[in-house]
Design a protein around this motif. Sequence first.
Motif: not given
Ligand code: NAD
Length: 342
Positions: A141, A169, A110, A34
């Motif tokens: 997703c 969304r 993704g 984190k």
């Molecule tokens: P998010 O922004 O909610 O979470 C990312 C986390 O990584 C945050 O807590 C951020 O502080 C942390 N972070 C940022 N830079 C960092 C670093 N250099 N080292 C360590 N931690 C770091 O993002 P998310 O929505 O959870 O998305 C994460 C991945 O999942 C992306 O590839 C996204 O495309 C994919 N994804 C997201 C969703 C969605 O709807 N949220 C759905 C499916 C896939």
Amino acid sequence: MVVRVGVNGYGTIGKRVAHAIQLQDDMDLVGIVKRTPDYAALQAYKAGIPIYAPGEEEAKAFEERGIPVKGLLDDLLDSIDVVVDATPGGVGAKYKPIYEKHGLKQVYQGGEKPGVAEVSFSTLCNYEEALGKNSVRVVSCNTTGLLRLICTLDKAFGVSSVRAVIVRRAADPKEVKRGPVNAIVLNPPRLPSHHGEDVKTVLPRLDIVTAAVVVPTTLMHVHAVTLRLRQPVTSSDVVEALEKAPRIMVVNAEATGIKSTAELMEAAREIRRRSDIPELVVFEDSITARGSEVMLFQAVHQESIVVPENIDAIRAVSLLASSAEETISLTDASLGIGQPLW
Ligand code: NAD
């Protein structure tokens, strides 16, 4: 055998995957990485999840807030077998050389380009392709939702083509800086959208074209899908195939009164942790078959749909389950997937 897993990035996806790992008998969540010592870090700490910081500077900020860190990223990477990268899109690729240096199996999300991993992955379509691989990318997703539908109907009837309009969304509920606030944004204006291409990273030969718009909601995505099957079917044939499939919830709008994503989420708030719906929701009333053409509406809970696929991906790279059926039964029982919403 118990596989030791670490999660890098503790946001929308990371926190859900970390919790899901804790629920598996064949996995041990060694820790999470984190960056910021915020409310989510405090919650993780109070839940007993070991926290690691990306570097010394971040570790100091955690200590100043009174949140102890177990070590730095490198320490975590030294004590695990598999890393799940849940950092923002594109950041995972930057970490890849570090993961490789530590000799780790890697599961990406993704938001990364397909080239980040050996296989783009969706359990119902290509679990076996990921067995024993060093790196796997769980598709996004929207792509996961489309693939669950397509691979289920392909197994039952054969699918020759897919056309889909994706109503996306705008932001996740926690994201205060994203929009739109009052618009429907063409995503992108030029067709097709990238979603069809992403489906093809798993099903390269499929004839699929998608278009997408972004709307001002945080709750779920909705897809209007038209599939051409390899044989004529009735809508009851399609309902029967979907009801038998894992990770698909068929909802009758007339019987339940659920005619929107808002009502779906309201139902989930009553009985699901975080109001998550990892199942793909297909609206039964919308399923319309004309000869071999089928049209329907489906809804995707973006925050949770990829969580079971992440657990399956960990099993595939670690050879913990040799078939999709085996991992699905373990994952779904542990996460309560398939339990009715009402
Ligand atoms: P998010 O922004 O909610 O979470 C990312 C986390 O990584 C945050 O807590 C951020 O502080 C942390 N972070 C940022 N830079 C960092 C670093 N250099 N080292 C360590 N931690 C770091 O993002 P998310 O929505 O959870 O998305 C994460 C991945 O999942 C992306 O590839 C996204 O495309 C994919 N994804 C997201 C969703 C969605 O709807 N949220 C759905 C499916 C896939």
